[in-house]
Scaffold this motif. Structure first.
Motif, PDB file in Angstrom:
ATOM      1  N   ILE A  36       0.873  -1.172   0.000  1.00 28.80           N
ATOM      2  CA  ILE A  36       0.000   0.000   0.000  1.00 28.80           C
ATOM      3  C   ILE A  36       0.910   1.221   0.000  1.00 28.80           C
ATOM      4  CG2 ILE A  36      -1.810   1.263   1.223  1.00 28.80           C
ATOM      5  CD1 ILE A  36      -2.595  -1.376   2.566  1.00 28.80           C
ATOM      6  N   LYS A  37       0.761   2.072  -0.993  1.00 30.80           N
ATOM      7  CA  LYS A  37       1.669   3.211  -1.160  1.00 30.80           C
ATOM      8  C   LYS A  37       1.052   4.478  -0.580  1.00 30.80           C
ATOM      9  CE  LYS A  37       3.786   1.161  -5.251  1.00 30.80           C
ATOM     10  NZ  LYS A  37       4.097   1.320  -6.700  1.00 30.80           N
ATOM     11  N   LEU A  38       1.666   4.981   0.486  1.00 22.99           N
ATOM     12  CA  LEU A  38       1.237   6.208   1.154  1.00 22.99           C
ATOM     13  C   LEU A  38       2.154   7.345   0.728  1.00 22.99           C
ATOM     14  CD1 LEU A  38       0.380   3.748   3.085  1.00 22.99           C
ATOM     15  CD2 LEU A  38       0.129   5.485   4.835  1.00 22.99           C
ATOM     16  N   THR A  39       1.569   8.492   0.389  1.00 27.58           N
ATOM     17  CA  THR A  39       2.364   9.613  -0.114  1.00 27.58           C
ATOM     18  C   THR A  39       2.939  10.467   1.019  1.00 27.58           C
ATOM     19  OG1 THR A  39       0.423  11.067  -0.324  1.00 27.58           O
ATOM     20  CG2 THR A  39       1.015   9.730  -2.236  1.00 27.58           C
ATOM     21  N   LEU A  40       4.167  10.908   0.796  1.00 25.99           N
ATOM     22  CA  LEU A  40       4.859  11.811   1.713  1.00 25.99           C
ATOM     23  C   LEU A  40       5.010  13.174   1.059  1.00 25.99           C
ATOM     24  CD1 LEU A  40       7.791   9.491   2.886  1.00 25.99           C
ATOM     25  CD2 LEU A  40       5.718  10.052   4.188  1.00 25.99           C
ATOM     26  N   HIS A  41       4.790  14.241   1.835  1.00 30.77           N
ATOM     27  CA  HIS A  41       4.954  15.598   1.330  1.00 30.77           C
ATOM     28  C   HIS A  41       6.079  16.319   2.087  1.00 30.77           C
ATOM     29  CE1 HIS A  41       1.579  14.422  -0.912  1.00 30.77           C
ATOM     30  NE2 HIS A  41       0.652  14.688  -0.016  1.00 30.77           N
ATOM     31  N   ASP A  42       6.020  17.625   2.130  1.00 36.12           N
ATOM     32  CA  ASP A  42       7.194  18.365   2.599  1.00 36.12           C
ATOM     33  C   ASP A  42       6.922  19.203   3.841  1.00 36.12           C
ATOM     34  OD1 ASP A  42       5.517  20.083   1.258  1.00 36.12           O
ATOM     35  OD2 ASP A  42       7.077  21.031   0.038  1.00 36.12           O
ATOM     36  N   TRP A  43       6.038  18.724   4.728  1.00 33.21           N
ATOM     37  CA  TRP A  43       5.909  19.405   6.019  1.00 33.21           C
ATOM     38  C   TRP A  43       5.803  18.359   7.118  1.00 33.21           C
ATOM     39  CZ3 TRP A  43       1.954  19.301   2.439  1.00 33.21           C
ATOM     40  CH2 TRP A  43       0.699  18.824   2.859  1.00 33.21           C
ATOM     41  N   GLY A  45       4.120  17.775   9.940  1.00 29.74           N
ATOM     42  CA  GLY A  45       2.884  17.146  10.386  1.00 29.74           C
ATOM     43  C   GLY A  45       2.419  16.053   9.446  1.00 29.74           C
ATOM     44  N   GLN A  46       2.548  16.288   8.142  1.00 30.82           N
ATOM     45  CA  GLN A  46       2.110  15.275   7.172  1.00 30.82           C
ATOM     46  C   GLN A  46       3.002  14.043   7.234  1.00 30.82           C
ATOM     47  OE1 GLN A  46       3.358  13.948   4.164  1.00 30.82           O
ATOM     48  NE2 GLN A  46       1.443  13.055   3.412  1.00 30.82           N
ATOM     49  N   LEU A  47       4.279  14.239   7.460  1.00 28.99           N
ATOM     50  CA  LEU A  47       5.187  13.107   7.587  1.00 28.99           C
ATOM     51  C   LEU A  47       4.819  12.264   8.811  1.00 28.99           C
ATOM     52  CD1 LEU A  47       8.593  14.851   6.788  1.00 28.99           C
ATOM     53  CD2 LEU A  47       7.097  13.606   5.218  1.00 28.99           C
ATOM     54  N   ILE A  48       4.439  12.938   9.890  1.00 27.59           N
ATOM     55  CA  ILE A  48       4.032  12.240  11.118  1.00 27.59           C
ATOM     56  C   ILE A  48       2.728  11.472  10.884  1.00 27.59           C
ATOM     57  CG2 ILE A  48       3.199  12.563  13.484  1.00 27.59           C
ATOM     58  CD1 ILE A  48       5.121  14.966  13.682  1.00 27.59           C
ATOM     59  N   THR A  49       1.732  12.143  10.342  1.00 24.71           N
ATOM     60  CA  THR A  49       0.434  11.509  10.099  1.00 24.71           C
ATOM     61  C   THR A  49       0.578  10.277   9.221  1.00 24.71           C
ATOM     62  OG1 THR A  49      -0.570  13.710  10.166  1.00 24.71           O
ATOM     63  CG2 THR A  49      -1.915  11.942   9.316  1.00 24.71           C
ATOM     64  N   THR A  50       1.379  10.401   8.166  1.00 24.67           N
ATOM     65  CA  THR A  50       1.532   9.313   7.208  1.00 24.67           C
ATOM     66  C   THR A  50       2.270   8.131   7.821  1.00 24.67           C
ATOM     67  OG1 THR A  50       1.541  10.931   5.418  1.00 24.67           O
ATOM     68  CG2 THR A  50       2.354   8.733   4.894  1.00 24.67           C
ATOM     69  N   MET A 287      -1.372  16.622  17.394  1.00 30.37           N
ATOM     70  CA  MET A 287      -0.468  16.838  16.275  1.00 30.37           C
ATOM     71  C   MET A 287       0.500  17.979  16.564  1.00 30.37           C
ATOM     72  SD  MET A 287       0.850  16.095  13.461  1.00 30.37           S
ATOM     73  CE  MET A 287      -0.192  14.673  13.174  1.00 30.37           C
ATOM     74  N   GLY A 288      -0.003  19.071  17.147  1.00 35.14           N
ATOM     75  CA  GLY A 288       0.877  20.191  17.491  1.00 35.14           C
ATOM     76  C   GLY A 288       1.986  19.772  18.432  1.00 35.14           C
ATOM     77  N   ALA A 289       1.656  18.914  19.399  1.00 35.21           N
ATOM     78  CA  ALA A 289       2.665  18.436  20.346  1.00 35.21           C
ATOM     79  C   ALA A 289       3.720  17.587  19.646  1.00 35.21           C
ATOM     80  CB  ALA A 289       1.992  17.637  21.452  1.00 35.21           C
ATOM     81  N   MET A 290       3.304  16.747  18.703  1.00 33.17           N
ATOM     82  CA  MET A 290       4.257  15.902  17.990  1.00 33.17           C
ATOM     83  C   MET A 290       5.151  16.718  17.057  1.00 33.17           C
ATOM     84  SD  MET A 290       2.409  12.237  17.275  1.00 33.17           S
ATOM     85  CE  MET A 290       0.811  12.797  16.698  1.00 33.17           C
ATOM     86  N   ILE A 291       4.568  17.707  16.375  1.00 33.77           N
ATOM     87  CA  ILE A 291       5.372  18.576  15.518  1.00 33.77           C
ATOM     88  C   ILE A 291       6.408  19.326  16.348  1.00 33.77           C
ATOM     89  CG2 ILE A 291       5.308  20.584  13.978  1.00 33.77           C
ATOM     90  CD1 ILE A 291       2.478  19.693  13.155  1.00 33.77           C
ATOM     91  N   THR A 292       6.015  19.777  17.529  1.00 36.59           N
ATOM     92  CA  THR A 292       6.937  20.463  18.425  1.00 36.59           C
ATOM     93  C   THR A 292       8.114  19.560  18.792  1.00 36.59           C
ATOM     94  OG1 THR A 292       5.189  21.840  19.357  1.00 36.59           O
ATOM     95  CG2 THR A 292       7.163  21.566  20.693  1.00 36.59           C
ATOM     96  N   LYS A 299      13.646  15.527  17.966  1.00 33.78           N
ATOM     97  CA  LYS A 299      13.344  14.108  17.830  1.00 33.78           C
ATOM     98  C   LYS A 299      13.091  13.758  16.359  1.00 33.78           C
ATOM     99  CE  LYS A 299      11.451  12.920  22.379  1.00 33.78           C
ATOM    100  NZ  LYS A 299      10.308  12.260  23.083  1.00 33.78           N
ATOM    101  N   THR A 300      13.276  12.508  16.019  1.00 29.84           N
ATOM    102  CA  THR A 300      12.953  12.065  14.670  1.00 29.84           C
ATOM    103  C   THR A 300      11.455  11.782  14.559  1.00 29.84           C
ATOM    104  OG1 THR A 300      13.272   9.715  15.175  1.00 29.84           O
ATOM    105  CG2 THR A 300      15.214  10.971  14.440  1.00 29.84           C
ATOM    106  N   VAL A 301      10.962  11.829  13.343  1.00 33.44           N
ATOM    107  CA  VAL A 301       9.556  11.477  13.105  1.00 33.44           C
ATOM    108  C   VAL A 301       9.292  10.053  13.593  1.00 33.44           C
ATOM    109  CG1 VAL A 301       7.853  10.985  11.294  1.00 33.44           C
ATOM    110  CG2 VAL A 301       9.235  13.083  11.181  1.00 33.44           C
TER     111      VAL A 301
END
Length: 322
Positions: A36-43, A45-50, A287-292, A299-301
């Motif tokens: 299953i191919k999940l797309t990654l973008h360039d911010w 929060g999206q990297l975390i969600t994915t 999400m805000g806490a994880m991005i922080t 920390k790494t994603v």
């Protein structure tokens, strides 16, 4: 002849095999083993969600592949089934592309992520004394206000630092439609956008830029979003609908949900994954806490996702029916 008793080792092997088969059945005997191919973008929060969604699906036994893709151009791949899942399509910038794609019947909206999106022009509070009419957008039409936001490269026009061009957002069109004496300069990356904010804020230097939420920046820095004329679909599509009878985009950006979207064939090829993706939900505070943790605390994603999964095991297991 008396049957030979089964040895403990053989019994254990059979038990292990039965457990593995049971695990496969949990995923679904008819489901594909293709990735299953999940797309990654360039911010961030999206990297975390994915990655969070991908790691949950791995726990359910799915084969997962992460693919770098353009935020808006990815719909071509989602429609053909070359890509399968995009975990963040923002109401603020992606609604038109999403609607156009789902209208083909080849993509499907998997529901809201639970996060609410806001992204708009933003300025630090220390700039308000130089442009006292803010946050009303009409204050930006004052040449003195525009010059207060100018830099050497844009003077006497104000400088607006937009996101990367791939994010969309129609800021260039907005400036033209509302006749704002500003020049739009696009940041090359998400990191560059917020590095410039950090530098300007420390120096109390003029800056007007694209800020989005959920993110750590609106919590860390004191400031306000510009209040443009309220968004409507007609404003984006019909020049006659807004303040400028000749041009569209003479209003602010829409606010609203962040959506999950993907290939319409997902539900047939991987029905269990489709159910899990649809069930996925997370809120702005989480999400805000994880991005922080990633952007400010280093920390790494991967580490942040692992921490979240460790603390929310019952929740994500519910998504995959465990």
């Amino acid at each position: 002849m008396t049957a030979r008793p089964t040895s403990p080792r053989v019994a254990l092997t059979r038990l292990t095999l039965a457990m593995l088969l049971g695990s496969a059945a949990a995923v679904g005997a008819q489901e594909s083993t293709d990735p299953i191919k999940l797309t990654l973008h360039d911010w961030t929060g999206q990297l975390i969600t994915t990655e969070l969604m991908g790691e949950v699906l791995k726990k359910a036994g799915y084969n997962i592949e992460y693919v770098q893709a353009d935020y808006l151009a990815q719909f071509a791949g989602l429609e053909t089934g070359d890509l399968h899942v995009a975990m963040e399509m923002w109401e603020t910038t992606g609604r038109e592309a999403m609607d156009a794609s789902t209208a083909t019947g080849k993509t499907e909206v998997f529901g809201p992520t639970g996060m609410k999106a806001k992204e708009e022009w933003w300025y630090p509070s220390y700039m308000k004394e130089k442009c006292p009419g803010l946050p009303n957008w009409e204050a930006l039409k004052d040449p003195a206000c525009a010059e207060a936001f100018s830099t050497a490269e844009t003077a006497p026009k104000g400088r607006y630092l937009g996101g990367p061009v791939t994010w969309g957002g129609f800021d260039d069109e907005r400036v033209e439609a509302l006749d704002l004496p500003f020049e739009v300069i696009h940041a090359g990356t998400d990191a560059a956008l917020f590095a410039e904010l950090e530098s300007a804020y420390q120096r109390q230097a003029p800056i007007m830029l694209w800020i989005y939420a959920p993110h750590w920046a609106p919590a860390k820095y004191e400031g306000e979003w510009v209040e443009f004329p309220e968004y409507s679909a007609d404003c984006y599509n019909d020049p006659a609908a807004g303040l400028n009878p000749d041009l569209a985009y003479d209003c602010g950006k829409p606010f609203g949900d962040i959506w999950k979207v993907g290939w319409a064939g997902l539900k047939d090829k991987w029905p269990g994954a489709h159910k899990a993706i649809t069930a996925f939900t997370i809120d702005n505070d989480e999400m805000g806490a994880m991005i922080t943790e990633v952007d400010l605390n280093g920390k790494t994603v991967e580490a942040v996702v692992a921490d979240w999964m460790g603390a929310n095991e019952a929740r994500w297991k519910g998504w995959i029916g465990q």
